[in-house]
Scaffold this motif. Structure first.
Motif, mmCIF file in Angstrom:
data_model
loop_
_atom_site.group_PDB
_atom_site.id
_atom_site.type_symbol
_atom_site.label_atom_id
_atom_site.label_comp_id
_atom_site.label_asym_id
_atom_site.label_seq_id
_atom_site.Cartn_x
_atom_site.Cartn_y
_atom_site.Cartn_z
ATOM 1 N N TYR A 236 0.613 -1.359 -0.119
ATOM 2 C CA TYR A 236 -0.016 0.057 0.278
ATOM 3 C C TYR A 236 1.157 1.415 -0.367
ATOM 4 O O TYR A 236 1.650 1.415 1.283
ATOM 5 N N GLN A 247 -3.020 10.291 -0.984
ATOM 6 C CA GLN A 247 -2.826 9.777 -2.082
ATOM 7 C C GLN A 247 -2.690 8.346 -1.574
ATOM 8 O O GLN A 247 -1.601 8.025 -1.413
ATOM 9 N N SER A 249 -2.512 4.442 -2.447
ATOM 10 C CA SER A 249 -2.599 3.539 -4.303
ATOM 11 C C SER A 249 -1.789 1.925 -3.305
ATOM 12 O O SER A 249 -1.602 1.483 -2.329
ATOM 13 N N GLY A 258 -5.519 -0.760 -7.674
ATOM 14 C CA GLY A 258 -6.049 0.670 -6.551
ATOM 15 C C GLY A 258 -5.091 2.135 -6.760
ATOM 16 O O GLY A 258 -4.175 2.280 -6.875
ATOM 17 N N LEU A 261 -6.498 6.610 -3.906
ATOM 18 C CA LEU A 261 -7.623 6.326 -2.999
ATOM 19 C C LEU A 261 -7.086 7.431 -2.135
ATOM 20 O O LEU A 261 -6.082 8.575 -1.878
ATOM 21 N N HIS A 262 -8.255 7.597 -1.473
ATOM 22 C CA HIS A 262 -8.209 8.496 -0.181
ATOM 23 C C HIS A 262 -8.097 7.686 0.952
ATOM 24 O O HIS A 262 -8.961 7.709 1.485
ATOM 25 N N ASP A 271 -19.092 1.493 -0.348
ATOM 26 C CA ASP A 271 -18.192 0.036 0.520
ATOM 27 C C ASP A 271 -18.743 -0.568 1.042
ATOM 28 O O ASP A 271 -20.215 -0.851 1.701
ATOM 29 N N GLU A 275 -15.160 -2.390 4.751
ATOM 30 C CA GLU A 275 -14.663 -1.594 4.402
ATOM 31 C C GLU A 275 -15.209 -0.391 5.399
ATOM 32 O O GLU A 275 -14.100 0.144 5.596
ATOM 33 N N ASN A 279 -12.355 1.637 7.371
ATOM 34 C CA ASN A 279 -12.701 2.912 7.084
ATOM 35 C C ASN A 279 -12.945 4.197 8.962
ATOM 36 O O ASN A 279 -12.933 5.620 8.516
#
Length: 322
Positions: A236, A247, A249, A258, A261-262, A271, A275, A279
């Protein structure tokens, strides 16, 4: 936040702390149901940024305390943002903690995984968290506490499962960085042109894998870096862009799965249940989210902020190769 109509002109996030001003605006005709264009609602703004007494004032003036903005109630937003007092006020005003939101979660059940699990009384028939959900919450709180308050704006990370620092260095073809150069860079990395320092990264073994870090740049998140690191595993990547925010990925076994992503942005519509939980637990904790995604379990922030196990220099290559 700029000018807003409907009686809310000039209001920014700090204004929701001022009960007197909010009351004057409402008494003067400000719309309790709308804050500017786009379907924004004053109660949601107050739930996120305001004082409990402002939330209470707005809650008694709206038609529906559970009205939606972007698919969520004000109570959901307060819970996700960790505004426990605001959440209590909303529940006392009639908001429903057990109304189902994203991923089949209600704000009440979600709060069981948060820092104030006793926020709402669990009604008869409502499910407790499963063992697996409790484990996510526990590890999230442990990791966030272990990392502590850290400044990471401008930092790049690659969090890799299942390999140690030595293997990461081998995969990257990196060599030991020049000690004198590193001393100067660490004294003030922004005194150098980015081209002079972009290939310098730190690598640290942590329980579960390793972290590649660059406290001043995006090098660890470059596609080729993640492609090489993720062979047979998962990586990640995070770049805390000072201009546009965090940002993220994901690369799995050398393939990007991916991008843009945030991490740390909180639950989103669409989601999965898992998730939503993750999150929520890591909302506003982008570094912890990135580390947890790869299954890493560091006991402090050293792998992110340094000093790493080793400072190394990447070979000259096109690191934007996918």
């Amino acid at each position: 936040m700029g000018e807003r109509g409907g009686g809310w002109g000039g209001m920014d996030y700090r204004g929701w702390l001022d009960l007197g001003d909010v009351r004057r605006r409402l008494d003067g005709g400000a719309d309790p149901e709308a804050w500017g264009p786009g379907g924004s609602r004053p109660l949601h703004r107050a739930a996120l940024f305001g004082a409990p007494e402002v939330v209470a004032e707005l809650a008694r003036r709206v038609r529906d305390v559970d009205a939606l903005e972007n698919g969520t109630t004000a109570l959901w937003d307060a819970v996700v943002a960790g505004r426990a007092e605001n959440a209590r006020v909303l529940a006392e005003a009639g908001a429903d903690p057990w109304r189902v939101g994203f991923g089949g979660w209600s704000p009440g059940r979600l709060s069981l995984a948060g820092p104030v699990p006793e926020l709402f009384a669990l009604p008869e028939g409502e499910r407790e968290l499963s063992e697996a959900e409790q484990a996510v919450a526990r590890e999230g709180r442990r990791l966030i506490d272990a990392l502590g308050e850290l400044y990471y704006d401008g930092t790049g990370l690659a969090c890799v499962a299942g390999i140690d620092a030595a293997e990461a260095i081998r995969r990257l073809g990196a060599t030991d960085a020049d000690p004198e150069l590193m001393e100067a860079v660490l004294d003030d990395p922004y005194d150098f042109d980015m081209d002079e320092t972009l290939r310098l990264v730190g690598v640290t073994t942590v329980p579960g894998g390793c972290v590649v870090t660059q406290p001043w740049g995006y090098a660890p998140q470059q596609p080729l870096v993640q492609k090489l690191l993720s062979a047979g595993t998962v990586c990640y990547g995070l770049y805390a862009n000072p201009k546009s925010g965090n940002q993220g990925s994901v690369f799995r076994d050398g393939v990007g799965v991916g991008w843009d992503l945030h991490p740390g942005g909180g639950p989103d519509e669409g989601d999965s249940p898992a998730e939503v939980l993750t999150n929520y637990v890591f909302c506003h904790h982008a570094v912890a989210y990135s580390i947890a995604y790869a299954g890493l379990r560091p006991t402090d922030a050293r792998a992110v902020t340094g000093p790493p196990d080793a400072w190394v220099e990447l070979p000259v290559r096109d690191y934007w190769e996918h």
